[in-house]
Design a protein around this motif. Structure first.
Motif, mmCIF file in Angstrom:
data_model
loop_
_atom_site.group_PDB
_atom_site.id
_atom_site.type_symbol
_atom_site.label_atom_id
_atom_site.label_comp_id
_atom_site.label_asym_id
_atom_site.label_seq_id
_atom_site.Cartn_x
_atom_site.Cartn_y
_atom_site.Cartn_z
ATOM 1 N N VAL A 1 25.919 -24.877 -13.006
ATOM 2 C CA VAL A 1 27.170 -24.125 -12.618
ATOM 3 C C VAL A 1 26.693 -23.951 -11.199
ATOM 4 O O VAL A 1 25.836 -23.442 -10.683
ATOM 5 C CB VAL A 1 26.795 -22.764 -13.455
ATOM 6 N N GLU A 2 27.981 -23.574 -10.321
ATOM 7 C CA GLU A 2 28.162 -23.236 -9.133
ATOM 8 C C GLU A 2 27.729 -21.795 -9.165
ATOM 9 O O GLU A 2 28.188 -20.993 -10.008
ATOM 10 C CB GLU A 2 29.064 -23.710 -8.476
ATOM 11 N N GLU A 3 27.323 -21.034 -7.980
ATOM 12 C CA GLU A 3 27.129 -20.059 -7.799
ATOM 13 C C GLU A 3 28.250 -19.085 -7.745
ATOM 14 O O GLU A 3 28.210 -18.057 -8.498
ATOM 15 C CB GLU A 3 26.211 -19.765 -6.448
ATOM 16 N N ALA B 1 29.086 -18.584 -11.377
ATOM 17 C CA ALA B 1 28.121 -18.220 -12.206
ATOM 18 C C ALA B 1 28.147 -16.825 -13.183
ATOM 19 O O ALA B 1 28.001 -16.780 -14.358
ATOM 20 C CB ALA B 1 26.715 -18.060 -11.439
ATOM 21 N N SER C 1 23.858 -13.902 -9.778
ATOM 22 C CA SER C 1 24.565 -15.157 -9.550
ATOM 23 C C SER C 1 23.647 -16.325 -9.333
ATOM 24 O O SER C 1 23.834 -17.557 -9.546
ATOM 25 C CB SER C 1 25.921 -15.127 -8.660
ATOM 26 N N SER D 1 22.980 -19.686 -11.817
ATOM 27 C CA SER D 1 23.200 -20.913 -11.117
ATOM 28 C C SER D 1 21.968 -21.725 -11.042
ATOM 29 O O SER D 1 21.845 -23.056 -11.481
ATOM 30 C CB SER D 1 23.790 -20.838 -9.677
#
Length: 284
Positions: free
Chosen positions: A138-140, A143, A221, A225
């Protein structure tokens, strides 16, 4: 929403805390607060219920862990710079990731049992993050959309087991009763920014820890991530995100828990816990 589970160990029922602080029974709508109940569409359905229409439950009640069936209980070490300093350890360049055994998870006010032969059992108030939607690479920026909510955690630690008996932290972190969580899971929409929450912990009425999540080295986050690069995060998984300064290990001289001590801790918006420390005993 403040989702919770109440009742005796092994017989908990699903509930919620309404706006007035009254306990309401949710068992007419969900069988339990399971990982499946944390899906966004299920939470939306529960949020739409008029809480005043739910049966009111007489208080006081024992609260169990707010989520049943947690598969992974993950933890982050040295995630507050001032806690790293009191532990005489460098600020990590990447999150320090370890696991707590899911068998250590218990209700927020259940007794904490010292491990047999323990000499250095310690306390740690921490923000817990509960995953609601599967997270994998997952991208920050995305997240937090995978987070169902947050809860209070006491990341109890046996420091001799953790630091003096080999290099693996896990053996000092997953002892029975070393994972009080709750009293409730507060959904992410109600918490808002997880990086601006006050934390505190007292032992026998003496303030030991005071902090705020804004001083975390790695944000929620960041962590969601980062961890999702190494393993799939599943609904119901709990990430406990590190502790501010004031643990027993960092005192001069160090101070550790003993039978008869009372630990009280809390996080802004997420509720309080209180545990009595008891000697080791066999629990079957």
């Amino acid at each position: 929403m403040k989702l919770l589970r109440y009742g005796p160990v092994g017989g908990e029922k699903p509930g919620l805390l309404d706006a007035s602080g009254a306990l309401r029974d949710l068992s007419g709508h969900v069988a339990d607060i399971t990982p499946a109940a944390l899906a966004p569409q299920v939470l939306a359905r529960l949020r739409a219920i008029d809480s005043q229409s739910l049966p009111k439950v007489d208080s006081p009640q024992r609260y169990g862990p707010p989520v049943s069936g947690t598969r992974k209980f993950l933890a982050i070490g040295l995630n507050y710079a001032d806690h790293a300093a009191e532990s005489n350890m460098p600020i990590p360049a990447e999150p320090i990731l370890f696991t707590k055994a899911t068998s250590c998870i218990q209700g927020p006010d259940d007794d904490v049992m010292l491990p047999r032969d323990s000499v250095k059992s310690d306390w740690e108030v921490e923000l817990g993050v509960v995953i609601g939607k599967t997270a994998r690479y997952v991208e920050e920026a995305e997240a937090l959309s995978h987070v169902a909510g947050y809860l209070t955690v006491n990341d109890l630690s046996e420091r001799e087991y953790q630091l003096e008996r080999g290099s693996q932290w896990d053996k000092g972190k997953g002892c029975d009763t070393f994972g009080p969580v709750g009293p409730w899971l507060v959904t992410a929409d109600e918490v808002g920014d997880p990086q601006n929450l006050d934390l505190w912990l007292d032992v026998n009425g003496r303030r030991m820890q005071t902090g705020n999540t804004r001083t975390m080295v790695f944000t929620v986050s960041n962590l969601v991530s980062y961890i999702s690069r190494f393993m799939t995060l599943e609904p119901g998984d709990i990430i406990t995100t590190g502790t501010p300064p004031g643990v027993g290990l960092g005192m001069k001289p160090p101070v550790y828990l003993k039978a008869g001590d009372v630990i009280r801790l809390g996080i802004e918006k997420l509720g309080e816990q209180q545990q009595r420390v008891v000697p080791w005993r066999r629990v079957d």
